[in-house]
Design a protein around this motif. Structure first.
Motif, short mmCIF file in Angstrom:
data_model
loop_
_atom_site.label_atom_id
_atom_site.label_comp_id
_atom_site.label_asym_id
_atom_site.label_seq_id
_atom_site.Cartn_x
_atom_site.Cartn_y
_atom_site.Cartn_z
N VAL A 82 0.85 -1.13 -0.02
CA VAL A 82 -0.01 -0.18 -0.12
C VAL A 82 0.83 1.06 -0.11
O VAL A 82 0.68 2.18 -0.72
N VAL A 83 1.79 1.43 0.88
CA VAL A 83 2.75 2.48 0.99
C VAL A 83 3.49 2.41 -0.31
O VAL A 83 3.95 3.62 -0.77
N GLY A 84 4.02 1.48 -0.86
CA GLY A 84 4.93 1.44 -2.14
C GLY A 84 4.13 1.95 -3.21
O GLY A 84 4.74 2.53 -3.90
N LEU A 85 2.70 1.44 -3.28
CA LEU A 85 1.70 2.05 -4.46
C LEU A 85 1.82 3.44 -4.34
O LEU A 85 1.62 4.25 -5.37
N LEU A 86 1.72 4.14 -3.05
CA LEU A 86 1.43 5.40 -2.89
C LEU A 86 2.71 6.08 -3.17
O LEU A 86 2.38 7.20 -3.91
N ALA A 87 3.74 5.62 -2.99
CA ALA A 87 4.97 6.27 -3.20
C ALA A 87 5.22 6.38 -4.71
O ALA A 87 5.67 7.28 -5.26
N LEU A 88 4.91 5.26 -5.24
CA LEU A 88 5.18 5.17 -6.84
C LEU A 88 4.36 6.06 -7.40
O LEU A 88 4.76 6.84 -8.40
N VAL A 89 3.18 6.05 -7.27
CA VAL A 89 2.14 7.08 -7.83
C VAL A 89 2.58 8.67 -7.51
O VAL A 89 2.76 9.43 -8.51
N GLY A 90 2.67 8.77 -6.24
CA GLY A 90 2.82 10.11 -5.72
C GLY A 90 4.12 10.83 -6.08
O GLY A 90 3.99 11.90 -6.75
N TRP A 91 5.23 10.18 -6.09
CA TRP A 91 6.53 10.51 -6.48
C TRP A 91 6.60 10.73 -7.90
O TRP A 91 7.28 11.54 -8.70
N GLN A 92 6.08 9.68 -8.53
CA GLN A 92 6.18 9.78 -10.19
C GLN A 92 5.26 10.95 -10.69
O GLN A 92 5.61 11.60 -11.74
N VAL A 93 4.15 11.15 -10.39
CA VAL A 93 3.45 12.22 -10.66
C VAL A 93 3.88 13.65 -10.38
O VAL A 93 3.87 14.55 -11.24
N ALA A 94 4.51 13.72 -9.26
CA ALA A 94 5.03 15.10 -8.75
C ALA A 94 6.39 15.33 -9.77
O ALA A 94 6.64 16.48 -10.14
N TYR A 95 7.12 14.41 -9.98
CA TYR A 95 8.19 14.45 -10.99
C TYR A 95 7.76 14.82 -12.23
O TYR A 95 8.46 15.75 -12.91
N ALA A 96 6.55 14.19 -12.66
CA ALA A 96 6.20 14.59 -13.95
C ALA A 96 5.76 16.14 -14.10
O ALA A 96 5.81 16.84 -15.15
N LEU A 97 5.14 16.58 -13.14
CA LEU A 97 4.93 17.89 -12.94
C LEU A 97 6.18 18.88 -12.97
O LEU A 97 5.92 19.83 -13.61
N ASP A 98 7.17 18.37 -12.21
CA ASP A 98 8.44 19.02 -12.15
C ASP A 98 8.93 19.30 -13.82
O ASP A 98 9.68 20.13 -14.02
N CYS A 99 8.67 18.07 -14.59
CA CYS A 99 9.14 18.21 -15.81
C CYS A 99 8.14 19.06 -16.53
O CYS A 99 8.58 19.91 -17.63
N ALA A 100 6.97 19.03 -16.30
CA ALA A 100 5.77 19.81 -16.97
C ALA A 100 6.05 21.36 -16.97
O ALA A 100 5.84 22.15 -17.99
N ASP A 101 6.59 21.98 -15.73
CA ASP A 101 6.78 23.43 -15.53
C ASP A 101 7.66 23.93 -16.50
O ASP A 101 7.43 24.97 -17.17
N GLY A 102 8.71 23.29 -16.50
CA GLY A 102 9.86 23.91 -17.42
C GLY A 102 9.25 23.87 -19.05
O GLY A 102 9.50 24.76 -19.72
N GLN A 103 8.62 22.85 -19.48
CA GLN A 103 8.09 22.67 -20.63
C GLN A 103 7.05 23.64 -21.11
O GLN A 103 7.11 24.37 -21.98
N LEU A 104 6.40 24.03 -19.87
CA LEU A 104 5.18 24.73 -20.28
C LEU A 104 5.92 26.40 -20.60
O LEU A 104 5.37 27.07 -21.42
N ALA A 105 6.97 26.45 -19.60
CA ALA A 105 7.46 27.76 -19.63
C ALA A 105 8.23 28.24 -20.92
O ALA A 105 8.23 29.42 -21.61
N ARG A 106 8.82 27.14 -21.42
CA ARG A 106 9.57 27.32 -22.46
C ARG A 106 8.83 27.31 -23.70
O ARG A 106 8.83 28.39 -24.74
N VAL A 107 7.46 26.71 -24.13
CA VAL A 107 6.64 26.57 -25.17
C VAL A 107 5.69 28.01 -25.16
O VAL A 107 5.61 28.33 -26.16
N THR A 108 5.42 28.37 -23.94
CA THR A 108 4.62 29.56 -23.77
C THR A 108 5.41 30.98 -23.54
O THR A 108 4.65 32.00 -23.42
#
Length: 237
Positions: A82-108
């Protein structure tokens, strides 16, 4: 490299095209998820910093939950998966958002020095929480875990973040410039997306092995730091 045919209507591919890499796992998975988030944010009229803050909140919430449940998991009161699944989803989504902010800034065209500083500071905060989560799990599973190991793990973990910031400047240089598949596979040990994926799997399947995760990454990141010092010193001479 192609440019946007219509700047007001970029596609997922347009956002992914301006990604800053991160390694084989990050470029193949995290950056693509980030591109989807960036597209949604652009359609909603959100600014890059909104994604940065969301990344921070989600990353902190996930790590704090892992810390809070480290004891119950070790005692067998909470299933590790349960904890592992929570960590897997939470950390990966958070990192994807970290990737997204730079992409959004550069494209727009919304990039700014202040936004870049917020991004780095939020990365530091999120990674401190991640380190605390792994350390808390290791100690809960193995109370004899040496304090010096926890300190060394925490200190050397930040090598990735420091070197990433250094790589963004005009004096950036790589010790291994090859982009061949074998080299990129080896570099997965320093690919943040791959690292947090592996850490979450260990939390889910064998939390008792988190102690060895601390040992492994202390050695890897410490060795990379020493190699970077030698590489940079040689170049300066």
């Amino acid at each position: 490299m192609s440019t946007l045919a219509e700047p007001s209507h970029p596609t997922v591919a347009d956002f992914h095209r301006v990604n800053r890499g991160g390694g084989l796992f990050s470029e193949s998975i995290s950056q693509w998820i980030g591109a989807v988030f960036a597209l949604v944010a652009q359609r909603l009229g959100l600014r890059p910093t909104a994604l940065t803050i969301t990344n921070l909140v989600l990353g902190l919430a996930t790590s704090v939950t892992v810390v809070a449940l480290a004891g119950p998991v070790a005692a067998g009161d909470v299933p590790a998966w349960v904890v592992g699944l929570l960590a897997l989803v939470g950390w990966q989504v958070a990192y994807a958002l970290d990737c997204a902010d730079g992409q959004l800034a550069r494209v727009t065209g919304q990039g700014s020095a202040a936004g870049a500083r917020v991004d780095v500071l939020c990365d530091v905060a999120a990674q401190i929480a991640l380190v605390a989560a792994l350390a808390a799990t290791a100690v809960a599973q193995r109370p004899s875990t040496p304090v010096w190991l926890v300190a060394a793990f925490a200190g050397t973990w930040m090598v990735n973040l420091v070197t990433s910031v250094m790589q963004s400047g005009p004096n950036a240089a790589s010790m291994v410039t090859s982009t061949s598949l074998p080299v990129r596979l080896v570099k997965l040990v320093r690919d943040y997306g791959a690292v947090i994926f592996a850490a979450a799997l260990v939390l889910a399947v064998a939390p008792a092995l988190v102690f060895w995760v601390l040992v492994a990454f202390t050695v890897v990141n410490g060795g990379f730091l020493l190699a970077s010092i030698a590489f940079s010193a040689r170049a300066s001479l």
